[in-house]
Design a protein around this motif. Sequence first.
Motif: not given
Length: 306
Positions: A153-168
């Motif tokens: 869950s910690s690993n998933a949270l880190i990746h999710t928060l990072y990816v979804f703050q990137l400029p799409f």
Amino acid sequence: MKMGNQSVETDFILSGLFQYGQMNIFLFVAIVILFSVALMGNIILVLLIRLDTRLHTPMYFLLSQLSFIDMMYISTTVPKMTTNFLTKSKNITFLGCEIQAFVFLALGGTEALLLGFMSYDRYVAICHPLHYPVLMNKKICWFMVTCAWASSSSNALIHTLYVFQLPFCRSRVANHFFCEVPSLLPLVCQDTSQYEHTVLLSGLIILLLPFMAILASYAHVLTVVFQMSSGKGQKKAVSTCSSHLIVASLFYVTGLSTYTRPHYLHSPEQDKAVAVFYTIITPLLNPFIYSLRNKEVTGAMRRLLV
């Protein structure tokens, strides 16, 4: 009107697994049937383990956790995919996509680690049977499950928060049937090569390390098994370990194929086909491989039906 346009602009569009053709209707029905069978199989296995006191052992406790994860795992992707197909709406909100990506990563990582712990259980049971009550007691089982959930869950949270703050800033059309991190990276308008190294590292830790541990433990198990004088004991041990190894290999190999390659080597159609294996096929096979080849589980089923 402005708010409506804003909402659409922040949505993602999932291309889906099907393209609304006649053949795809057949595939859609097949997926729905597989989903229903997988859900029912895992529910039955969890109930059997819960209701039959003879199955209240570390091995079956871990197996019930695996089935519980599989129920949630397959439910994370298939219902949204089927809803989109029926309504012919391919949109998923930004928040919905973020939640789906997080839940999928968390459950997938937990399953990967749990399969590794299950191989340790078999290793201790066969290679160190006298120490089994000490090395695999209730506290240790709960510790394993908690570690798997917390770390994944910690690993998933880190990746999710990072990816979804990137400029799409490119097209919001993800060529996939659910929100998965590798399928979203091509939509980002900045260089993600450094981040992909992090994805690779996570994939090696979460997927490759447990898989290597499983292979190493079973190599040792087979060495011990073939030194047994009892043919019946050999058959039972090989049957149990081979079942676990079949499921694990299918899950890890397909997962590694997705999470250890840079996005420019990904083919959308290939990725979707591979994803079907670790999102649908593995949760479908788990309860049947473990139950149909296991006398304790089939015995529990008979006792429940009598």
